[in-house]
Design an enzyme around this catalytic site. Structure first.
Site, PDB file in Angstrom:
ATOM      1  N   ILE A 158      -0.016  56.555  14.543  1.00 37.62           N
ATOM      2  CA  ILE A 158       1.016  55.921  15.363  1.00 37.62           C
ATOM      3  C   ILE A 158       2.154  56.922  15.487  1.00 37.62           C
ATOM      4  O   ILE A 158       2.693  57.386  14.483  1.00 37.62           O
ATOM      5  CB  ILE A 158       1.477  54.555  14.789  1.00 37.62           C
ATOM      6  CG1 ILE A 158       2.626  53.967  15.626  1.00 37.62           C
ATOM      7  CG2 ILE A 158       1.815  54.614  13.331  1.00 37.62           C
ATOM      8  CD1 ILE A 158       2.951  52.508  15.303  1.00 37.62           C
ATOM      9  N   TYR A 159       2.454  57.280  16.715  1.00 36.59           N
ATOM     10  CA  TYR A 159       3.465  58.319  16.967  1.00 36.59           C
ATOM     11  C   TYR A 159       4.316  57.925  18.170  1.00 36.59           C
ATOM     12  O   TYR A 159       3.774  57.541  19.210  1.00 36.59           O
ATOM     13  CB  TYR A 159       2.804  59.665  17.290  1.00 36.59           C
ATOM     14  CG  TYR A 159       2.247  60.377  16.080  1.00 36.59           C
ATOM     15  CD1 TYR A 159       2.997  61.344  15.423  1.00 36.59           C
ATOM     16  CD2 TYR A 159       0.974  60.084  15.592  1.00 36.59           C
ATOM     17  CE1 TYR A 159       2.486  62.009  14.304  1.00 36.59           C
ATOM     18  CE2 TYR A 159       0.455  60.741  14.481  1.00 36.59           C
ATOM     19  CZ  TYR A 159       1.223  61.703  13.842  1.00 36.59           C
ATOM     20  OH  TYR A 159       0.719  62.353  12.743  1.00 36.59           O
ATOM     21  N   GLY A 207       7.733  51.835  18.294  1.00 39.12           N
ATOM     22  CA  GLY A 207       6.781  51.799  17.185  1.00 39.12           C
ATOM     23  C   GLY A 207       6.500  50.360  16.757  1.00 39.12           C
ATOM     24  O   GLY A 207       5.349  49.989  16.491  1.00 39.12           O
ATOM     25  N   ASN A 223       6.599  61.041   3.806  1.00 40.30           N
ATOM     26  CA  ASN A 223       7.043  60.537   5.117  1.00 40.30           C
ATOM     27  C   ASN A 223       7.812  59.221   4.902  1.00 40.30           C
ATOM     28  O   ASN A 223       7.350  58.132   5.248  1.00 40.30           O
ATOM     29  CB  ASN A 223       5.832  60.336   6.034  1.00 40.30           C
ATOM     30  CG  ASN A 223       6.233  60.097   7.478  1.00 40.30           C
ATOM     31  OD1 ASN A 223       7.416  59.917   7.789  1.00 40.30           O
ATOM     32  ND2 ASN A 223       5.252  60.094   8.361  1.00 40.30           N
ATOM     33  N   TYR A 257       6.709  50.927   7.826  1.00 39.62           N
ATOM     34  CA  TYR A 257       5.551  50.078   7.519  1.00 39.62           C
ATOM     35  C   TYR A 257       5.949  48.925   6.586  1.00 39.62           C
ATOM     36  O   TYR A 257       5.472  47.803   6.752  1.00 39.62           O
ATOM     37  CB  TYR A 257       4.427  50.906   6.876  1.00 39.62           C
ATOM     38  CG  TYR A 257       3.848  51.974   7.770  1.00 39.62           C
ATOM     39  CD1 TYR A 257       3.533  51.697   9.096  1.00 39.62           C
ATOM     40  CD2 TYR A 257       3.615  53.261   7.302  1.00 39.62           C
ATOM     41  CE1 TYR A 257       3.003  52.681   9.929  1.00 39.62           C
ATOM     42  CE2 TYR A 257       3.081  54.249   8.127  1.00 39.62           C
ATOM     43  CZ  TYR A 257       2.789  53.954   9.435  1.00 39.62           C
ATOM     44  OH  TYR A 257       2.264  54.917  10.254  1.00 39.62           O
TER      45      TYR A 257
HETATM   46  C1  COA Z   1       7.346  55.909  12.403  1.00 39.66           C
HETATM   47  C2  COA Z   1       7.530  55.665  13.904  1.00 39.66           C
HETATM   48  C3  COA Z   1       6.160  55.400  14.542  1.00 39.66           C
HETATM   49  C4  COA Z   1       8.439  54.432  14.103  1.00 39.66           C
HETATM   50  O1  COA Z   1       8.574  54.202  15.486  1.00 39.66           O
HETATM   51  P1  COA Z   1      10.013  53.898  16.147  1.00 39.66           P
HETATM   52  O2  COA Z   1       9.772  53.536  17.562  1.00 39.66           O
HETATM   53  O3  COA Z   1      10.920  55.045  15.879  1.00 39.66           O
HETATM   54  O4  COA Z   1      10.504  52.633  15.279  1.00 39.66           O
HETATM   55  P2  COA Z   1      11.194  51.314  15.820  1.00 39.66           P
HETATM   56  O5  COA Z   1      12.347  51.673  16.716  1.00 39.66           O
HETATM   57  O6  COA Z   1      10.154  50.429  16.386  1.00 39.66           O
HETATM   58  O7  COA Z   1      11.793  50.736  14.480  1.00 39.66           O
HETATM   59  C5  COA Z   1      11.114  49.816  13.716  1.00 39.66           C
HETATM   60  C6  COA Z   1      11.727  49.772  12.312  1.00 39.66           C
HETATM   61  O8  COA Z   1      11.549  51.041  11.671  1.00 39.66           O
HETATM   62  C7  COA Z   1      12.743  51.423  10.975  1.00 39.66           C
HETATM   63  N1  COA Z   1      13.306  52.637  11.583  1.00 39.66           N
HETATM   64  C8  COA Z   1      13.035  53.152  12.824  1.00 39.66           C
HETATM   65  N2  COA Z   1      13.720  54.272  13.038  1.00 39.66           N
HETATM   66  C9  COA Z   1      14.453  54.499  11.925  1.00 39.66           C
HETATM   67  C10 COA Z   1      15.360  55.514  11.554  1.00 39.66           C
HETATM   68  N3  COA Z   1      15.685  56.529  12.374  1.00 39.66           N
HETATM   69  N4  COA Z   1      15.897  55.441  10.324  1.00 39.66           N
HETATM   70  C11 COA Z   1      15.589  54.436   9.506  1.00 39.66           C
HETATM   71  N5  COA Z   1      14.750  53.436   9.802  1.00 39.66           N
HETATM   72  C12 COA Z   1      14.178  53.460  11.009  1.00 39.66           C
HETATM   73  C13 COA Z   1      13.666  50.269  11.069  1.00 39.66           C
HETATM   74  O9  COA Z   1      13.466  49.460   9.929  1.00 39.66           O
HETATM   75  C14 COA Z   1      13.231  49.532  12.324  1.00 39.66           C
HETATM   76  O10 COA Z   1      13.426  48.162  12.238  1.00 39.66           O
HETATM   77  P3  COA Z   1      14.718  47.423  12.895  1.00 39.66           P
HETATM   78  O11 COA Z   1      14.135  46.529  13.913  1.00 39.66           O
HETATM   79  O12 COA Z   1      15.302  46.741  11.728  1.00 39.66           O
HETATM   80  O13 COA Z   1      15.577  48.484  13.497  1.00 39.66           O
HETATM   81  C15 COA Z   1       8.226  56.877  14.583  1.00 39.66           C
HETATM   82  O14 COA Z   1       9.444  57.116  13.955  1.00 39.66           O
HETATM   83  C16 COA Z   1       7.410  58.147  14.604  1.00 39.66           C
HETATM   84  O15 COA Z   1       6.616  58.370  15.516  1.00 39.66           O
HETATM   85  N6  COA Z   1       7.608  59.020  13.603  1.00 39.66           N
HETATM   86  C17 COA Z   1       6.986  60.334  13.572  1.00 39.66           C
HETATM   87  C18 COA Z   1       5.490  60.261  13.409  1.00 39.66           C
HETATM   88  C19 COA Z   1       5.072  59.538  12.176  1.00 39.66           C
HETATM   89  O16 COA Z   1       5.599  59.741  11.088  1.00 39.66           O
HETATM   90  N7  COA Z   1       4.052  58.672  12.372  1.00 39.66           N
HETATM   91  C20 COA Z   1       3.444  57.958  11.271  1.00 39.66           C
HETATM   92  C21 COA Z   1       2.372  58.809  10.687  1.00 39.66           C
HETATM   93  S1  COA Z   1       1.572  57.935   9.385  1.00 39.66           S
END
Ligand code: COA
Length: 173
Positions: A98-99, A110, A137, A144
């Site tokens: 998931i990215y 995400g 990570n 998660y």
């Molecule tokens: C992990 C990832 C998929 C999350 O997706 P995202 O679109 O950024 O996350 P969302 O905006 O949907 O946030 C969902 C929750 O995650 C947490 N979160 C998201 N961004 C955050 C940040 N910058 N700092 C802290 N917490 C964060 C929060 O708890 C948030 O919940 P909320 O509704 O209370 O705000 C994204 O950051 C990503 O692609 N990261 C890099 C790749 C990666 O690590 N993938 C996983 C590999 S196993």
């Protein structure tokens, strides 16, 4: 205010787009904290067109793009049955990847991708969802946990020549 997100299934025709996106998001996420040679060694076998074409036609795998105003903002890969990288429990769904692209992170994209995985698993009457995540990570682990995943184990993961530890997490349905 967040933009409306549309989630669409990735088709075989999108294999090249998916490949580019997968490489980009992988390097964006992990290059600053890993050895570039190990990153490239992993990417050169994991991210190839034939591999993606094979995965896209596998009925037990499904990729989805998240679109914001028709622009690709991220993707998720789901595996069922024997397409799962481990366990291969027919009652489980694996989130293999998931990215979200850097510019779109923190906009609940995400969350919507993971909600799709949860809804899909519920619709298929599966018992749990699981995934592996690099122990360092912390951002993803926090993400998660916020969606109800808990650690149930760990396993070694080879990033090129670098032996890393992935935490295994699951969410019971
Ligand atoms: C992990 C990832 C998929 C999350 O997706 P995202 O679109 O950024 O996350 P969302 O905006 O949907 O946030 C969902 C929750 O995650 C947490 N979160 C998201 N961004 C955050 C940040 N910058 N700092 C802290 N917490 C964060 C929060 O708890 C948030 O919940 P909320 O509704 O209370 O705000 C994204 O950051 C990503 O692609 N990261 C890099 C790749 C990666 O690590 N993938 C996983 C590999 S196993």
């Amino acid at each position: 205010m967040n933009n409306a997100v549309t989630i669409v299934r990735v088709s075989l025709n999108d294999a090249n787009t998916l490949l580019e996106l997968s490489r980009k998001t992988f390097f964006d996420a992990f290059l600053s904290t890993n050895n570039p040679a190990d990153m490239e060694a992993y990417a050169s076998t994991a991210f190839t067109l034939p591999k993606f074409q094979f995965e896209l036609i596998n009925p037990n795998s499904a990729f989805y793009f998240a679109l914001v105003d028709n622009e690709i903002a991220g993707y998720i890969k789901l595996n069922y049955v024997d397409a799962q990288t481990e366990l291969q429990d027919p009652d489980a769904l694996e989130i293999e990847r998931i990215y979200v692209l850097n510019d779109f992170q923190g906009q609940q994209i995400g969350k919507q991708l993971i909600n799709l995985a949860i809804q899909t698993a519920v619709d298929k009457n599966l018992k749990y969802i699981w995934l592996g995540v690099w122990e360092h990570n912390t951002k993803a682990i926090k993400f998660y946990r916020s969606k109800g995943f808990e650690q149930f184990g760990s396993h070694p993961f080879m990033l090129g020549s670098d032996k890393q530890t992935d935490i295994l997490m699951k969410k019971e349905l």
